[in-house]
Motif scaffolding. Structure first.
Motif, PDB file in Angstrom:
ATOM      1  N   UNK A   1      71.419 -82.310 -59.854  1.00 53.82           N
ATOM      2  CA  UNK A   1      71.342 -83.485 -59.501  1.00 53.82           C
ATOM      3  C   UNK A   1      69.665 -84.010 -59.789  1.00 53.82           C
ATOM      4  N   UNK A   2      68.924 -83.075 -59.564  1.00 56.83           N
ATOM      5  CA  UNK A   2      67.463 -83.362 -59.695  1.00 56.83           C
ATOM      6  C   UNK A   2      67.101 -83.782 -61.291  1.00 56.83           C
ATOM      7  N   UNK A   3      67.890 -83.301 -62.240  1.00 57.24           N
ATOM      8  CA  UNK A   3      67.698 -83.305 -63.855  1.00 57.24           C
ATOM      9  C   UNK A   3      68.245 -84.722 -63.919  1.00 57.24           C
ATOM     10  N   UNK A   4      69.501 -85.044 -63.353  1.00 58.59           N
ATOM     11  CA  UNK A   4      70.000 -86.247 -63.635  1.00 58.59           C
ATOM     12  C   UNK A   4      68.810 -87.509 -63.063  1.00 58.59           C
ATOM     13  N   UNK A   5      68.403 -87.351 -61.865  1.00 54.95           N
ATOM     14  CA  UNK A   5      67.613 -88.310 -61.500  1.00 54.95           C
ATOM     15  C   UNK A   5      66.447 -88.482 -62.436  1.00 54.95           C
ATOM     16  N   UNK A   6      65.745 -87.446 -62.669  1.00 57.78           N
ATOM     17  CA  UNK A   6      64.491 -87.361 -63.482  1.00 57.78           C
ATOM     18  C   UNK A   6      65.048 -87.997 -65.034  1.00 57.78           C
ATOM     19  N   UNK A   7      66.054 -87.680 -65.434  1.00 48.79           N
ATOM     20  CA  UNK A   7      66.419 -88.296 -66.915  1.00 48.79           C
ATOM     21  C   UNK A   7      66.516 -89.817 -66.774  1.00 48.79           C
ATOM     22  N   UNK A   8      67.186 -90.302 -65.645  1.00 50.05           N
ATOM     23  CA  UNK A   8      67.369 -91.706 -65.382  1.00 50.05           C
ATOM     24  C   UNK A   8      65.931 -92.411 -65.469  1.00 50.05           C
ATOM     25  N   UNK A   9      64.861 -91.842 -64.944  1.00 50.91           N
ATOM     26  CA  UNK A   9      63.644 -92.357 -64.985  1.00 50.91           C
ATOM     27  C   UNK A   9      62.924 -92.340 -66.663  1.00 50.91           C
ATOM     28  N   UNK A  10      63.577 -91.551 -67.315  1.00 50.93           N
ATOM     29  CA  UNK A  10      63.177 -91.527 -68.762  1.00 50.93           C
ATOM     30  C   UNK A  10      62.284 -90.281 -68.951  1.00 50.93           C
ATOM     31  N   UNK A  11      62.737 -89.432 -69.602  1.00 50.26           N
ATOM     32  CA  UNK A  11      62.027 -87.933 -69.692  1.00 50.26           C
ATOM     33  C   UNK A  11      60.541 -88.318 -70.384  1.00 50.26           C
ATOM     34  N   UNK A  12      60.442 -89.088 -71.260  1.00 49.87           N
ATOM     35  CA  UNK A  12      59.113 -89.422 -71.946  1.00 49.87           C
ATOM     36  C   UNK A  12      58.204 -89.618 -71.036  1.00 49.87           C
ATOM     37  N   UNK A  13      58.547 -90.506 -70.023  1.00 51.45           N
ATOM     38  CA  UNK A  13      57.630 -90.802 -69.041  1.00 51.45           C
ATOM     39  C   UNK A  13      57.385 -89.851 -67.757  1.00 51.45           C
ATOM     40  N   UNK A  14      58.273 -89.010 -67.579  1.00 51.14           N
ATOM     41  CA  UNK A  14      58.386 -88.066 -66.420  1.00 51.14           C
ATOM     42  C   UNK A  14      57.117 -87.027 -66.720  1.00 51.14           C
ATOM     43  N   UNK A  15      57.446 -86.430 -68.135  1.00 52.21           N
ATOM     44  CA  UNK A  15      56.643 -85.375 -68.582  1.00 52.21           C
ATOM     45  C   UNK A  15      55.252 -85.830 -69.412  1.00 52.21           C
ATOM     46  N   UNK A  16      55.169 -86.883 -69.522  1.00 55.35           N
ATOM     47  CA  UNK A  16      53.954 -87.546 -70.609  1.00 55.35           C
ATOM     48  C   UNK A  16      52.752 -86.548 -70.277  1.00 55.35           C
ATOM     49  N   UNK A  17      52.320 -86.637 -68.981  1.00 53.22           N
ATOM     50  CA  UNK A  17      50.916 -86.062 -68.960  1.00 53.22           C
ATOM     51  C   UNK A  17      50.910 -84.375 -69.503  1.00 53.22           C
ATOM     52  N   UNK A  18      52.099 -83.594 -68.933  1.00 51.17           N
ATOM     53  CA  UNK A  18      52.051 -82.403 -69.142  1.00 51.17           C
ATOM     54  C   UNK A  18      52.028 -82.224 -70.845  1.00 51.17           C
ATOM     55  N   UNK A  19      52.867 -83.016 -71.664  1.00 47.15           N
ATOM     56  CA  UNK A  19      52.902 -82.964 -72.956  1.00 47.15           C
ATOM     57  C   UNK A  19      51.445 -83.333 -73.622  1.00 47.15           C
ATOM     58  N   UNK A  20      50.944 -84.447 -73.276  1.00 49.18           N
ATOM     59  CA  UNK A  20      49.683 -84.863 -73.684  1.00 49.18           C
ATOM     60  C   UNK A  20      48.439 -83.779 -73.475  1.00 49.18           C
ATOM     61  N   UNK A  21      48.523 -82.777 -72.300  1.00 45.08           N
ATOM     62  CA  UNK A  21      47.712 -81.715 -72.322  1.00 45.08           C
ATOM     63  C   UNK A  21      47.772 -80.710 -72.949  1.00 45.08           C
ATOM     64  N   UNK A  22      48.724 -80.625 -73.871  1.00 48.39           N
ATOM     65  CA  UNK A  22      49.037 -79.485 -74.811  1.00 48.39           C
ATOM     66  C   UNK A  22      48.699 -79.949 -76.201  1.00 48.39           C
ATOM     67  N   UNK A  23      48.197 -81.227 -76.383  1.00 52.41           N
ATOM     68  CA  UNK A  23      47.753 -81.619 -77.649  1.00 52.41           C
ATOM     69  C   UNK A  23      46.323 -81.534 -77.923  1.00 52.41           C
ATOM     70  N   UNK A  24      45.809 -80.587 -78.800  1.00 50.30           N
ATOM     71  CA  UNK A  24      44.525 -80.502 -79.070  1.00 50.30           C
ATOM     72  C   UNK A  24      43.535 -81.533 -79.101  1.00 50.30           C
ATOM     73  N   UNK A  25      42.396 -81.841 -78.475  1.00 49.40           N
ATOM     74  CA  UNK A  25      41.700 -83.108 -78.735  1.00 49.40           C
ATOM     75  C   UNK A  25      41.092 -83.029 -80.090  1.00 49.40           C
ATOM     76  N   UNK A  26      40.890 -84.268 -80.609  1.00 48.72           N
ATOM     77  CA  UNK A  26      40.512 -84.620 -81.877  1.00 48.72           C
ATOM     78  C   UNK A  26      39.116 -84.083 -82.245  1.00 48.72           C
TER      79      UNK A  26
END
Length: 257
Positions: free
Chosen positions: A232-257
């Motif tokens: 149920x938790x996964x379905x709710x978060x997926x309905x919000x758009x995974x790209x929006x939900x996890x954006x900060x975490x993904x961005x934190x793993x991208x090395x700074x230029x």
């Protein structure tokens, strides 16, 4: 390495070496029951097996149970696996990754594939939401059960709901995947009476219950109790758009230029 088994259609069996009367997949089994059906026997000899874990999967290669392998022993020209169930392992409910399971049984390096996968990142947020919901509903139940059963039902409900709303309001998510409950404010963290930004301690995002369920009225216990389910938790978060939900975490793993 991981030993992986996909359960097939259910069928009755006689004289099974592990004492089960039925094998195969059914959707309503417990994790222990999935493990009992997924221990073999497997084709091949015992030989040398580097596998440390057993993943038992169902349709769609969704993991239903995980066990730590303790022994691999022969059974005729086949082998069976003994292991200890890891209840609610983080991979339960996720799909096999490395690579997709083509045969009924195979071995693969699931750990490496999981460590670098987007699915792992998504699952961190699922676990975070489940953790908030679980703690809150547990607070409700403890308060409700501690009151006199002869008390006015409406008053018991109101006081239990009040106890549930206090904390936590959010979960901080560390770059390592560690989770830390907090509240009521998500922009600061109280560390030994020193209020500092949570980013100073390696936390890269914060899942707020208000962001998930919407600002305004406090969530009711039935809504939160439903979210103690990973599905149920996964379905709710997926309905919000995974790209929006996890954006900060993904961005934190991208090395700074």
């Amino acid at each position: 390495m991981t030993l992986r088994l996909r359960l097939g259609e259910p069928r009755d069996v006689l004289d099974h070496p592990l004492g089960v009367a039925e094998i195969g997949f059914r959707p309503d089994l417990t994790q222990q029951e999935y493990l009992s059906r997924g221990r073999g026997p497997f084709p091949g000899d015992v030989g040398t097996h580097p596998e440390r874990e057993l993943f038992v999967a169902g349709p769609g290669d969704v993991v239903r149970a995980v066990a730590t392998i303790t022994t691999i022993r022969p059974h005729g020209d086949q082998f069976v696996v003994d292991g200890e169930l890891v209840a609610d392992h983080e991979r339960v409910g996720t799909t096999l990754l490395a690579p997709a399971l083509k045969n009924v049984f195979s071995c693969a390096d699931e750990d490496s594939a999981w460590a670098e996968s987007i699915e792992r990142v998504r699952w961190l947020y699922v676990r975070a939401l489940v953790q908030i919901a679980t703690v809150k509903t547990s607070s409700f139940d403890r308060r409700f059960d501690s009151m006199d059963s002869a008390a006015d039902p409406a008053e018991r409900l109101a006081r239990a709901t009040e106890a549930m709303q206090v904390v936590p309001r959010y979960v901080m998510i560390h770059r390592s995947g560690k989770l830390r409950l907090g509240g009521p404010f998500a922009d600061t963290a109280d560390w030994d009476n020193h209020v500092e930004p949570w980013t100073n301690y390696g936390y890269v995002d914060c899942l707020r219950i208000d962001d998930v369920l919407g600002d305004g009225a406090d969530p009711d216990v039935d809504t939160l109790r439903a979210l103690t389910s990973r599905t149920a938790a996964a379905q709710l978060l997926a309905s919000m758009g995974w790209d929006n939900v996890i954006r900060r975490f993904v961005d934190s793993r991208i090395p700074a230029p």
